[in-house]
Design a protein around this motif. Sequence first.
Motif, mmCIF file in Angstrom:
data_model
loop_
_atom_site.group_PDB
_atom_site.id
_atom_site.type_symbol
_atom_site.label_atom_id
_atom_site.label_comp_id
_atom_site.label_asym_id
_atom_site.label_seq_id
_atom_site.Cartn_x
_atom_site.Cartn_y
_atom_site.Cartn_z
ATOM 1 N N ILE A 57 40.080 17.515 -25.333
ATOM 2 C CA ILE A 57 41.144 18.468 -25.659
ATOM 3 C C ILE A 57 41.802 19.080 -24.423
ATOM 4 O O ILE A 57 42.816 19.768 -24.552
ATOM 5 N N GLU A 58 41.255 18.826 -23.238
ATOM 6 C CA GLU A 58 41.860 19.360 -22.011
ATOM 7 C C GLU A 58 42.855 18.386 -21.389
ATOM 8 O O GLU A 58 43.367 18.625 -20.295
ATOM 9 N N GLU A 59 43.131 17.297 -22.100
ATOM 10 C CA GLU A 59 44.076 16.302 -21.589
ATOM 11 C C GLU A 59 45.408 16.415 -22.318
ATOM 12 O O GLU A 59 45.471 16.848 -23.476
ATOM 13 N N ALA A 60 46.457 15.999 -21.624
ATOM 14 C CA ALA A 60 47.801 15.996 -22.225
ATOM 15 C C ALA A 60 48.629 14.927 -21.529
ATOM 16 O O ALA A 60 48.386 14.606 -20.367
ATOM 17 N N GLU A 83 45.937 22.188 -32.491
ATOM 18 C CA GLU A 83 46.943 22.416 -31.455
ATOM 19 C C GLU A 83 46.459 21.762 -30.164
ATOM 20 O O GLU A 83 45.558 22.255 -29.499
ATOM 21 N N THR A 84 47.055 20.644 -29.844
ATOM 22 C CA THR A 84 46.687 19.916 -28.622
ATOM 23 C C THR A 84 47.256 20.636 -27.403
ATOM 24 O O THR A 84 48.134 21.503 -27.517
ATOM 25 N N LEU A 85 46.784 20.243 -26.241
ATOM 26 C CA LEU A 85 47.314 20.812 -25.009
ATOM 27 C C LEU A 85 48.808 20.486 -24.872
ATOM 28 O O LEU A 85 49.585 21.307 -24.368
ATOM 29 N N LYS A 114 50.467 23.079 -26.924
ATOM 30 C CA LYS A 114 50.323 24.385 -26.277
ATOM 31 C C LYS A 114 51.311 24.536 -25.123
ATOM 32 O O LYS A 114 51.959 25.578 -24.962
ATOM 33 N N LYS A 115 51.424 23.487 -24.319
ATOM 34 C CA LYS A 115 52.347 23.522 -23.183
ATOM 35 C C LYS A 115 53.793 23.629 -23.668
ATOM 36 O O LYS A 115 54.624 24.309 -23.054
ATOM 37 N N TYR A 139 56.494 19.429 -18.133
ATOM 38 C CA TYR A 139 56.644 20.437 -19.190
ATOM 39 C C TYR A 139 57.556 21.589 -18.767
ATOM 40 O O TYR A 139 58.117 22.280 -19.626
ATOM 41 N N GLY A 154 44.594 13.673 -25.606
ATOM 42 C CA GLY A 154 44.474 15.032 -26.119
ATOM 43 C C GLY A 154 43.660 15.133 -27.395
ATOM 44 O O GLY A 154 43.375 16.231 -27.886
#
Length: 249
Positions: free
Chosen positions: A187-190, A213-215, A218-219, A195, A182
Motif C-alpha cells: 500500500i506504500e507504492e503508487a 484508498e490507494t496511495l 491519496k496523492k 502528482y 498499490g
Amino acid sequence: MIKLGLIGFPLGHSFSKNYYLSKFENENITDVDYDLYSLENINQFPNLFLNDNRFKGFNVTIPYKQTVIDFIDDLSVEAKQIGAVNCITIQHIGDKVLLKGYNTDAFGFETSLVPLLTPQHDRALVLGNGGAAKAVLYTFDKLGIPYTIVSRSKTNGNLTYEQLNRDIISSHPIIVNCTPVGTAPNIEEAPQIPYEYITNRHLLYDLIYNPAETLFLKKGKLQSAITKNGHDMLILQAEKNWQIWKDNF
C-alpha cells in the motif's frame, strides 16, 4: 447444486467468493455454490468442467483473461472487441460442452465512471497496457474520449512514465490506474507520475479496490482531484455476471 467459480493464479484475497456467497445467503439462494479454483496453468481449466455438468459459469482473473479465450467457443461483442474475458457461461448439450465468454469489466467501469464526468474531462491517461486496461480503453473508445497509454517500456506510440510532464498531465484530466501498483499489501507504492501537476480539474480512477484508498488516490486528493476506487466497478460487474449466469441456468 449449480457450481460457479473463479479461476486465476494466485488467488489470495478474493472479493468474488465472499460477495456471491453473501448474496446467495441474503437472497435465500440455496441451489448455487461459488468457489475459488487456483490454476497454475490455464491448460488445467477444462479438467474442472468437462466431467462435471454442475458447472454453469466462471469468473476469470489475472493472468488468464486473455489466454482463456483459446478454450471458448463464442464471444460476446464486447469480449471480442476487448480481447479479454472475465465471465464465462457453460452449457452442457448432450456430449457437447459450449463456453461463451463475456467482458463485464467494461460495463462496470463505464457505469461507475460516467456519473463523474464533466465536459472538461475530455482526454484520458491510462496507466498500464495489460489485460485490465483493455476494458478501460474499450470504454473510452465507446464514449469518444481520446486516450494516451503509459507503460514501463515504449511500444506502439505509448508514453513511458519518464516522459510525463506538466503539459501531458494538464492535457489529460482523466487518469486511470490499470496497474496492480498499490494493491494490498503493497500500500506504500503508487504509479510514478508527477502528482504535483494534478489539479482540481482532474479525475483519478484506480481499478484497485483493496485498499479502499490507494496511495495513487491519496496523492490525487491532496491536489484536490476527484478520486474513485474500483469497488463500484467490481459490484457492477459482479451483478452483471449474475444476470448472465442466471439467464443460462
